[in-house]
Write an enzyme that holds these catalytic residues in place. Structure first.
Site, PDB file in Angstrom:
ATOM      1  N   HIS A 154       0.915  -1.001   0.013  1.00  0.00           N
ATOM      2  CA  HIS A 154      -0.101  -0.101  -0.023  1.00  0.00           C
ATOM      3  C   HIS A 154       1.019   1.181  -0.063  1.00  0.00           C
ATOM      4  O   HIS A 154       2.200   1.154   0.138  1.00  0.00           O
ATOM      5  CB  HIS A 154      -0.888   0.057   1.277  1.00  0.00           C
ATOM      6  CG  HIS A 154      -0.253   0.232   2.524  1.00  0.00           C
ATOM      7  ND1 HIS A 154       0.258  -0.999   3.095  1.00  0.00           N
ATOM      8  CD2 HIS A 154       0.343   1.066   3.299  1.00  0.00           C
ATOM      9  CE1 HIS A 154       0.889  -0.587   4.350  1.00  0.00           C
ATOM     10  NE2 HIS A 154       1.025   0.729   4.248  1.00  0.00           N
ATOM     11  N   HIS A 176       5.532   6.183  -1.037  1.00  0.00           N
ATOM     12  CA  HIS A 176       6.191   4.748  -1.380  1.00  0.00           C
ATOM     13  C   HIS A 176       5.388   3.568  -0.847  1.00  0.00           C
ATOM     14  O   HIS A 176       4.667   3.925  -0.256  1.00  0.00           O
ATOM     15  CB  HIS A 176       7.743   4.870  -0.688  1.00  0.00           C
ATOM     16  CG  HIS A 176       7.404   4.797   0.805  1.00  0.00           C
ATOM     17  ND1 HIS A 176       7.217   5.887   1.911  1.00  0.00           N
ATOM     18  CD2 HIS A 176       7.475   3.611   1.832  1.00  0.00           C
ATOM     19  CE1 HIS A 176       7.143   5.605   2.660  1.00  0.00           C
ATOM     20  NE2 HIS A 176       7.316   4.074   2.923  1.00  0.00           N
TER      21      HIS A 176
END
EC number: 3.1.4.58
Length: 176
Positions: A37, A119
């Site tokens: 995620h 990220h």
């Protein structure tokens, strides 16, 4: 007391390409693909009343859906690497969504988060050799995902653990 954060889910087909990058660093704890995620805002451990307020306020977010691309691999930790990540290509829509959530959380009394760097965490590192991480990034660092559509963000809960899941979707918020 739930531990909460908001995030963008990574589609399975993108997760499958990221999973192919696993391996090559001794002692790395590779994140399972179903837990990939992009965190938007970490709230941490909150009481039930604040958790309800967070869920309600997030429901007022009105943003458009957008496309996103993962572009390159990197690491966090500098001379003592602690994570291998897939970077998110610069994306104004993503940054605006994150900034709105940051403002909401501060209005609810949560402390400001550190500078945001979107990220996907691929691996957590403990005592990884700087050389091994540098070699890994030299071999795989040019990774680039296919563009993918982001139709919603989610509110996750997690257990206090070593990281990498399990995460539970507590609420999903569509992007128009």
């Amino acid at each position: 007391m739930p531990r909460l954060f908001t995030a963008i889910e990574i589609p399975e087909e993108v997760g499958d390409t990221l999973a192919l990058l696993r391996g090559g660093i001794s002692g790395a704890r590779w994140i399972d693909p179903e837990f990939y995620h992009v965190t938007l805002r970490f709230m941490g451990d909150v009481d039930d009343a604040l958790a309800r307020d967070i869920a309600q306020m997030l429901g007022q977010v009105r943003r458009r859906a957008f496309d996103m691309v993962l572009d390159g691999l990197d690491q966090f930790g500098g001379h003592k690497p602690r994570a291998v990540i897939a970077s998110v290509k610069a994306n104004p829509a993503l940054l605006e969504l994150q900034a709105e959530q940051e403002r909401i959380m501060q209005r609810l009394g949560l402390a400001p988060e550190r500078a945001y760097r979107p990220h996907v965490t691929l691996a957590r590192l403990r005592d990884a050799s700087t050389r091994q991480v540098a070699d890994y990034l030299a071999m795989r660092g040019l990774y680039r995902s296919m563009p993918f559509h982001v139709p919603r963000f989610v509110l996750y809960s997690s257990r206090d653990s070593v990281g990498g899941g399990p995460y539970v979707v507590e609420a999903a918020y569509p992007l128009s």
